[in-house]
Design an enzyme around this catalytic site. Structure first.
Site, PDB file in Angstrom:
ATOM      1  N   GLU A 143      -2.350   8.848   8.290  1.00 57.03           N
ATOM      2  CA  GLU A 143      -0.919   8.506   8.387  1.00 57.03           C
ATOM      3  C   GLU A 143      -0.276   9.187   9.600  1.00 57.03           C
ATOM      4  O   GLU A 143       0.665   8.681  10.182  1.00 57.03           O
ATOM      5  CB  GLU A 143      -0.177   8.912   7.101  1.00 57.03           C
ATOM      6  CG  GLU A 143      -0.466   8.018   5.899  1.00 57.03           C
ATOM      7  CD  GLU A 143       0.202   6.647   5.958  1.00 57.03           C
ATOM      8  OE1 GLU A 143       1.293   6.524   6.535  1.00 57.03           O
ATOM      9  OE2 GLU A 143      -0.394   5.676   5.424  1.00 57.03           O
ATOM     10  N   CYS A 160      -4.440  -1.655  -1.860  1.00 55.01           N
ATOM     11  CA  CYS A 160      -4.594  -0.217  -2.074  1.00 55.01           C
ATOM     12  C   CYS A 160      -5.558  -0.031  -3.243  1.00 55.01           C
ATOM     13  O   CYS A 160      -5.343  -0.590  -4.331  1.00 55.01           O
ATOM     14  CB  CYS A 160      -3.225   0.367  -2.413  1.00 55.01           C
ATOM     15  SG  CYS A 160      -3.274   2.096  -2.912  1.00 55.01           S
ATOM     16  N   ASN A 161      -6.612   0.704  -3.013  1.00 52.63           N
ATOM     17  CA  ASN A 161      -7.599   0.931  -4.077  1.00 52.63           C
ATOM     18  C   ASN A 161      -7.028   1.784  -5.197  1.00 52.63           C
ATOM     19  O   ASN A 161      -7.308   1.563  -6.368  1.00 52.63           O
ATOM     20  CB  ASN A 161      -8.825   1.635  -3.493  1.00 52.63           C
ATOM     21  CG  ASN A 161      -9.650   0.717  -2.619  1.00 52.63           C
ATOM     22  OD1 ASN A 161     -10.579   0.076  -3.082  1.00 52.63           O
ATOM     23  ND2 ASN A 161      -9.304   0.622  -1.352  1.00 52.63           N
ATOM     24  N   THR A 162      -6.207   2.765  -4.828  1.00 54.26           N
ATOM     25  CA  THR A 162      -5.653   3.684  -5.819  1.00 54.26           C
ATOM     26  C   THR A 162      -4.792   2.921  -6.826  1.00 54.26           C
ATOM     27  O   THR A 162      -4.902   3.109  -8.038  1.00 54.26           O
ATOM     28  CB  THR A 162      -4.809   4.767  -5.094  1.00 54.26           C
ATOM     29  OG1 THR A 162      -5.638   5.363  -4.096  1.00 54.26           O
ATOM     30  CG2 THR A 162      -4.305   5.811  -6.040  1.00 54.26           C
ATOM     31  N   ASP A 171       0.875  -1.180   0.000  1.00 58.85           N
ATOM     32  CA  ASP A 171       0.000   0.000   0.000  1.00 58.85           C
ATOM     33  C   ASP A 171       0.908   1.225   0.000  1.00 58.85           C
ATOM     34  O   ASP A 171       2.120   1.114   0.216  1.00 58.85           O
ATOM     35  CB  ASP A 171      -0.881  -0.008   1.258  1.00 58.85           C
ATOM     36  CG  ASP A 171      -1.829   1.187   1.295  1.00 58.85           C
ATOM     37  OD1 ASP A 171      -2.394   1.531   0.241  1.00 58.85           O
ATOM     38  OD2 ASP A 171      -1.991   1.793   2.368  1.00 58.85           O
ATOM     39  N   SER A 172       0.310   2.379  -0.171  1.00 60.71           N
ATOM     40  CA  SER A 172       1.094   3.611  -0.116  1.00 60.71           C
ATOM     41  C   SER A 172       1.549   3.903   1.315  1.00 60.71           C
ATOM     42  O   SER A 172       2.447   4.708   1.523  1.00 60.71           O
ATOM     43  CB  SER A 172       0.255   4.785  -0.611  1.00 60.71           C
ATOM     44  OG  SER A 172      -0.837   4.973   0.272  1.00 60.71           O
ATOM     45  N   TYR A 224      -0.645   8.403  -2.402  1.00 59.45           N
ATOM     46  CA  TYR A 224      -0.638   8.150  -3.840  1.00 59.45           C
ATOM     47  C   TYR A 224      -1.857   8.805  -4.513  1.00 59.45           C
ATOM     48  O   TYR A 224      -1.818   9.140  -5.685  1.00 59.45           O
ATOM     49  CB  TYR A 224      -0.752   6.648  -4.124  1.00 59.45           C
ATOM     50  CG  TYR A 224       0.513   5.843  -3.989  1.00 59.45           C
ATOM     51  CD1 TYR A 224       1.674   6.359  -3.415  1.00 59.45           C
ATOM     52  CD2 TYR A 224       0.534   4.521  -4.447  1.00 59.45           C
ATOM     53  CE1 TYR A 224       2.815   5.578  -3.300  1.00 59.45           C
ATOM     54  CE2 TYR A 224       1.674   3.742  -4.336  1.00 59.45           C
ATOM     55  CZ  TYR A 224       2.812   4.266  -3.766  1.00 59.45           C
ATOM     56  OH  TYR A 224       3.926   3.500  -3.654  1.00 59.45           O
ATOM     57  N   GLY A 225      -2.927   8.895  -3.738  1.00 59.69           N
ATOM     58  CA  GLY A 225      -4.225   9.254  -4.313  1.00 59.69           C
ATOM     59  C   GLY A 225      -4.279  10.604  -5.002  1.00 59.69           C
ATOM     60  O   GLY A 225      -5.158  10.847  -5.822  1.00 59.69           O
ATOM     61  N   CYS A 244     -11.016   2.971   0.053  1.00 63.04           N
ATOM     62  CA  CYS A 244      -9.592   3.238   0.284  1.00 63.04           C
ATOM     63  C   CYS A 244      -9.255   2.420   1.524  1.00 63.04           C
ATOM     64  O   CYS A 244     -10.013   2.442   2.503  1.00 63.04           O
ATOM     65  CB  CYS A 244      -9.363   4.723   0.541  1.00 63.04           C
ATOM     66  SG  CYS A 244      -7.697   5.097   1.144  1.00 63.04           S
ATOM     67  N   THR A 245      -8.145   1.691   1.464  1.00 58.10           N
ATOM     68  CA  THR A 245      -7.843   0.792   2.590  1.00 58.10           C
ATOM     69  C   THR A 245      -7.433   1.552   3.856  1.00 58.10           C
ATOM     70  O   THR A 245      -7.324   0.952   4.926  1.00 58.10           O
ATOM     71  CB  THR A 245      -6.748  -0.222   2.203  1.00 58.10           C
ATOM     72  OG1 THR A 245      -5.638   0.491   1.649  1.00 58.10           O
ATOM     73  CG2 THR A 245      -7.265  -1.228   1.207  1.00 58.10           C
ATOM     74  N   HIS A 246      -7.206   2.859   3.739  1.00 60.40           N
ATOM     75  CA  HIS A 246      -6.965   3.650   4.957  1.00 60.40           C
ATOM     76  C   HIS A 246      -8.273   3.904   5.724  1.00 60.40           C
ATOM     77  O   HIS A 246      -8.253   4.120   6.926  1.00 60.40           O
ATOM     78  CB  HIS A 246      -6.365   5.016   4.614  1.00 60.40           C
ATOM     79  CG  HIS A 246      -4.893   5.002   4.326  1.00 60.40           C
ATOM     80  ND1 HIS A 246      -4.357   4.433   3.206  1.00 60.40           N
ATOM     81  CD2 HIS A 246      -3.848   5.518   5.032  1.00 60.40           C
ATOM     82  CE1 HIS A 246      -3.034   4.606   3.213  1.00 60.40           C
ATOM     83  NE2 HIS A 246      -2.700   5.255   4.315  1.00 60.40           N
TER      84      HIS A 246
HETATM   85  N1  DGL Z   1      -4.755   3.149   0.897  1.00 58.23           N
HETATM   86  C1  DGL Z   1      -4.818   3.623  -0.425  1.00 58.23           C
HETATM   87  C2  DGL Z   1      -6.094   3.309  -1.143  1.00 58.23           C
HETATM   88  O1  DGL Z   1      -6.703   2.308  -0.807  1.00 58.23           O
HETATM   89  C3  DGL Z   1      -4.041   4.808  -0.880  1.00 58.23           C
HETATM   90  C4  DGL Z   1      -4.192   6.088  -0.193  1.00 58.23           C
HETATM   91  C5  DGL Z   1      -3.254   7.153  -0.735  1.00 58.23           C
HETATM   92  O2  DGL Z   1      -2.051   6.950  -0.712  1.00 58.23           O
HETATM   93  O3  DGL Z   1      -3.747   8.189  -1.194  1.00 58.23           O
HETATM   94  O4  DGL Z   1      -6.486   3.995  -2.048  1.00 58.23           O
END
Ligand code: DGL
Length: 273
Positions: A154, A73-75, A10-11, A42-43, A187-189
């Site tokens: 984060e 990570c969804n992104t 993941d990011s 990353y998003g 988003c996994t966050h």
């Molecule tokens: N956890 C990530 C996701 O599922 C990325 C979040 C990010 O880095 O912007 O999209």
């Protein structure tokens, strides 16, 4: 049977939210995780940049001998799934969007009004809408990009007023204007702020991408006869790499994983990718 580790990335810390589900479902599996904490989020980055990062991390996980790559990570799933599958033809690569879309199509019907919360890159890719409508044409979908969630998470800014205000900033109008009754944490966050969302919108059903990916991993490993042998997970170490092994990364991982398994053997390593 295959006792090699599963590689996750993941990011940042977000992908970790899928790990407790994996450990519960498949206690014999060994895990190597990479969080790109030095370059998160990353998003809000361009697709080209996200692709370049994803390829580097895939190469790293493959160099560690993983049997599968899970894009936690969804992104990255929204923008790089086919690129990674082409780059690593001998290794199954699983993304989070398809399993989540399948679950949405099982749990929701045409009467539902579904809000997809995700990063800017995921929302702009249209990947969720495309996948969900492939499984269930006619579902009513609305998307909301929430770029401030990841940096706050984060930093560990979660159980407090700042996060509550941020949730309300993104969701109050979105939920009211679209009469949303289901929210997808795309988003996994975001499972890390599910408590805030639940408290502020108690009547809304929540579907999380982190949980659904664990079931998809199990099904894929089973179908390829690649599950680890019984007992293979005992005494082996799970390693968590980060491109910046910050205090907040370590604290967050311990908090998420040790809530489930207090005696878990976790090793942290810094990696200059
Ligand atoms: N956890 C990530 C996701 O599922 C990325 C979040 C990010 O880095 O912007 O999209």
């Amino acid at each position: 049977m295959d006792n090699r580790p599963i590689g996750f990335f993941d990011s940042g810390v977000g992908g970790i939210t899928s790990i407790p589900h994996i450990m519960r479902l498949m206690p014999d599996e060994r895990i190597i995780f990479f969080g790109d904490t030095a370059r998160t989020p990353y998003g809000s980055k361009s697709e080209d940049t996200i692709r370049q990062f994803a390829a580097q991390i895939g190469d790293f996980l493959v160099s560690k001998g993983v049997k599968m790559i899970v894009i936690a990570c969804n992104t990255v799933s929204a923008t790089c799934l086919s690129m990674l599958r082409e780059r690593f033809p001998g290794i199954p690569v699983i993304g989070v969007i398809s399993p989540t879309a399948r679950e949405i199509s099982k749990l929701c019907g045409r009467e539902d009004r579904i809000g997809i919360l995700a990063t800017r890159a995921t929302v702009r890719s249209g990947a969720y809408e495309k996948k969900i409508l492939e499984f269930s044409p006619g579902l009513k979908l609305f998307s909301r990009e929430c770029p401030a969630f990841v940096p706050l998470i984060e930093e560990g800014i979660i159980d407090n007023e700042i996060m509550d205000l941020t949730v309300k900033y993104y969701l109050d109008d979105f939920v009211r204007e679209n009469d949303i009754n289901t929210l997808v944490l795309g988003c996994t966050h975001y499972p890390l702020i599910a408590g805030n969302i639940r408290r502020l919108y108690p009547d809304i059903k929540i579907i999380s991408s982190s949980k659904e990916v664990a079931t998809a991993v199990q099904m894929e490993l089973e179908s390829m006869d690649m599950l680890a042998e019984e007992g293979a997970g005992e005494g082996v170490e799970n390693v968590f790499y980060a491109s910046d092994l910050s205090e907040s990364f370590v604290n967050m991982i311990e908090r998420i994983l040790k809530a489930d398994a207090a005696d878990l053997d976790i090793h942290f390593k810094n990696l200059d990718i």
